[in-house]
Scaffold this motif. Structure first.
Motif, PDB file in Angstrom:
ATOM      1  N   ASN A  40      -4.254   5.813   7.117  1.00 14.52           N
ATOM      2  CA  ASN A  40      -4.999   5.561   5.801  1.00 14.52           C
ATOM      3  C   ASN A  40      -6.281   6.337   5.414  1.00 14.52           C
ATOM      4  O   ASN A  40      -6.977   6.175   4.428  1.00 14.52           O
ATOM      5  N   SER A  41      -6.390   7.229   6.563  1.00 16.05           N
ATOM      6  CA  SER A  41      -7.727   8.433   6.295  1.00 16.05           C
ATOM      7  C   SER A  41      -7.619   9.774   6.966  1.00 16.05           C
ATOM      8  O   SER A  41      -6.668   9.517   8.199  1.00 16.05           O
ATOM      9  N   VAL A  42      -8.025  10.741   6.718  1.00 13.82           N
ATOM     10  CA  VAL A  42      -8.002  11.932   7.150  1.00 13.82           C
ATOM     11  C   VAL A  42      -9.526  12.501   6.924  1.00 13.82           C
ATOM     12  O   VAL A  42      -9.887  12.649   5.738  1.00 13.82           O
ATOM     13  N   ASP A  43     -10.069  13.020   7.789  1.00 12.16           N
ATOM     14  CA  ASP A  43     -11.518  13.517   7.754  1.00 12.16           C
ATOM     15  C   ASP A  43     -11.184  15.079   8.559  1.00 12.16           C
ATOM     16  O   ASP A  43     -11.117  15.184   9.512  1.00 12.16           O
ATOM     17  N   GLU A  44     -11.801  16.169   7.813  1.00 18.35           N
ATOM     18  CA  GLU A  44     -11.937  17.275   8.421  1.00 18.35           C
ATOM     19  C   GLU A  44     -13.390  17.791   8.995  1.00 18.35           C
ATOM     20  O   GLU A  44     -14.299  17.647   8.312  1.00 18.35           O
ATOM     21  N   GLY A  45     -13.555  17.967  10.168  1.00 24.16           N
ATOM     22  CA  GLY A  45     -14.366  18.309  11.056  1.00 24.16           C
ATOM     23  C   GLY A  45     -14.722  19.717  11.607  1.00 24.16           C
ATOM     24  O   GLY A  45     -13.937  20.547  11.070  1.00 24.16           O
ATOM     25  N   ALA A  97       0.561  11.842   2.337  1.00 23.66           N
ATOM     26  CA  ALA A  97       1.638  11.909   1.629  1.00 23.66           C
ATOM     27  C   ALA A  97       2.629  11.048   2.470  1.00 23.66           C
ATOM     28  O   ALA A  97       2.646  11.286   3.696  1.00 23.66           O
ATOM     29  N   SER A  98       3.412  10.059   2.030  1.00 22.25           N
ATOM     30  CA  SER A  98       4.283   9.194   2.434  1.00 22.25           C
ATOM     31  C   SER A  98       5.475   8.801   1.783  1.00 22.25           C
ATOM     32  O   SER A  98       5.807   9.243   0.497  1.00 22.25           O
ATOM     33  N   ASP A 113      -0.170   9.697  -1.756  1.00 21.87           N
ATOM     34  CA  ASP A 113      -0.580   8.437  -1.379  1.00 21.87           C
ATOM     35  C   ASP A 113      -1.888   8.091  -1.746  1.00 21.87           C
ATOM     36  O   ASP A 113      -3.037   9.177  -1.819  1.00 21.87           O
ATOM     37  N   GLU A 114      -2.236   6.934  -2.096  1.00 19.87           N
ATOM     38  CA  GLU A 114      -3.700   6.508  -2.746  1.00 19.87           C
ATOM     39  C   GLU A 114      -4.639   6.728  -1.675  1.00 19.87           C
ATOM     40  O   GLU A 114      -5.871   6.430  -1.966  1.00 19.87           O
ATOM     41  N   GLY A 134       0.716  -1.106   0.058  1.00 18.13           N
ATOM     42  CA  GLY A 134       0.037   0.053  -0.140  1.00 18.13           C
ATOM     43  C   GLY A 134       0.823   1.244   0.089  1.00 18.13           C
ATOM     44  O   GLY A 134       0.216   2.536  -0.131  1.00 18.13           O
ATOM     45  N   ALA A 135       2.116   1.181   0.181  1.00 21.98           N
ATOM     46  CA  ALA A 135       3.007   2.256   0.001  1.00 21.98           C
ATOM     47  C   ALA A 135       3.084   3.085  -1.236  1.00 21.98           C
ATOM     48  O   ALA A 135       3.288   2.279  -2.316  1.00 21.98           O
TER      49      ALA A 135
END
Length: 375
Positions: free
Chosen positions: A119-124, A50-51, A34-35, A4-5
């Motif tokens: 593997n995920s980021v969400d803005e709250g 990004a990784s 990063d996908e 997954g990288a």
């Protein structure tokens, strides 16, 4: 590289509904796009992960001295200028010692230890970010302005305890929900490549009680038969209160009524279930309205077969085309309607296919040569 990288040289493409390329986005700081996440904000920016592998002495964790760790940054880039307007570096805030991924796994991935696997980021609300780290079994609420972790759910340093069936493992797609809730796809599986599952996969919505610092199950969405997805997956909230589940490495996607179900009762409240063909899988699956109107015209070709002219027509990407009608005539200005399907008449003519959209009674014309093409 770890599974997954991202590889060097990647980028993101942004297209409009006419399939025209609008922007190409790159990751700054020497990181690779990063996908796992890419979100367009209302501020005219893109928020993504990004990784890259960072050289590191891994002996404190039981690994080689000349090793590397797969590090990730949450990055936000202004689309108009490409300027980096925000970044959050995992190594600055997370302790690799808390990883559930053994450092020995680096030996099978070119010496790179995937300790975090963001593997995920969400803005709250209130300038907060919800960040999921699969290999930490943890989700972090981050103050975007200070970059400090406000609280951690799961993992070895969790700020919350767990009620029955609320614990999660190897999770994906953490999202804010209204009313002190979060959702995720709970993979429950596995330490790659051949680890045993902790539990079966399911969509999961958790209640967060900040007074007692305890998290409990609000709703869950299990499949029947049960699925074990080692990677990927998502839980999407639909506007009508239903939930849409992409099962990741298990090639299914399902829709459930809001109340959900429990383990062993996966058919309850199931509204829709489908499976991708063959060995196909999808990292996430979504149910959204999309109207594709290609900027390019329909394409058509004619082939002669046993004296009959066969017309092939396509408008790839058009979501509104629902039928084709073939016209034929001796000149481009003289047309008559031929049969809606089957071969064009044997008379000397120039066939013209027309397409009809699902929302219109008008036909779009495109003339083609009657000479047989190479198909």
């Amino acid at each position: 590289m770890p599974a997954g990288a991202p590889e060097p040289g990647g980028c993101y493409y942004i297209y409009d509904t006419h399939y025209r390329l609008l922007r190409t986005v790159f990751a700054p700081h020497g990181y690779y796009p990063d996908e796992h996440e890419f979100t367009l904000t209302r501020r005219g920016t893109a928020l993504f992960i990004a990784s890259k592998p960072v050289p590191m002495d891994l002996t404190p964790y039981g690994g080689p001295k000349n090793g590397s760790i797969e590090n990730s940054e949450i990055q936000e880039v202004d689309l108009a200028t490409g300027r980096l307007v925000f970044s959050w570096n995992a190594l600055d805030h997370l302790d690799p010692a808390d990883s559930e991924e053994p450092v020995s796994s680096a030996s099978s991935s070119d010496g790179v230890w995937d300790a975090f696997h963001i593997n995920s980021v969400d803005e709250g609300p209130d300038g907060r970010l919800l960040i999921s780290a699969r290999n930490m079994w943890a989700i972090y609420d981050v103050n975007k302005k200070s970059r400090a972790i406000r609280y951690q759910i799961g993992g070895k340093k969790s700020d919350f305890t767990f009620g029955p069936n609320a614990k999660f493992y190897w999770q994906h797609d953490a999202r804010y929900r209204p009313g002190n809730r979060i959702s995720m796809f709970e993979d429950g599986c596995c330490d790659l490549p051949d680890g045993a599952p902790e539990q079966v996969s399911h969509g999961l919505i958790l209640n967060l009680d900040f007074r007692s610092r305890k998290t409990t199950v609000d709703r869950a969405y299990y499949h029947q038969p049960p699925l074990e997805s080692p990677t990927q997956g998502n839980t999407q909230a639909l506007s009508n209160g239903n939930e849409f589940i992409g099962w990741g490495q298990s090639p299914s996607y399902s829709q459930y009524a809001g109340p959900g179900n429990t383990e062993g009762d996966g058919s309850r409240n199931l509204l829709y279930d489908a499976q991708l063909p063959g060995s196909n899988i999808s990292y996430r699956a979504f149910r959204n309205e999309w109207v594709g109107k290609p900027y390019y015209p329909p394409r058509a070709a004619v082939r002669t077969d046993d004296g009959e002219k066969l017309v092939y027509a396509s408008w790839n990407g058009s979501t509104q085309t629902r039928a084709w009608r073939v016209l034929a005539g001796p000149t481009p200005c003289r047309w008559s309607c031929d049969r809606p399907s089957g071969p064009v008449s044997k008379r000397r003519s120039r066939p013209m296919p027309q397409d009809r959209t699902s929302r219109s009674r008008h036909w779009t014309k495109r003339a083609v040569s009657s000479s047989p093409p190479t198909l």
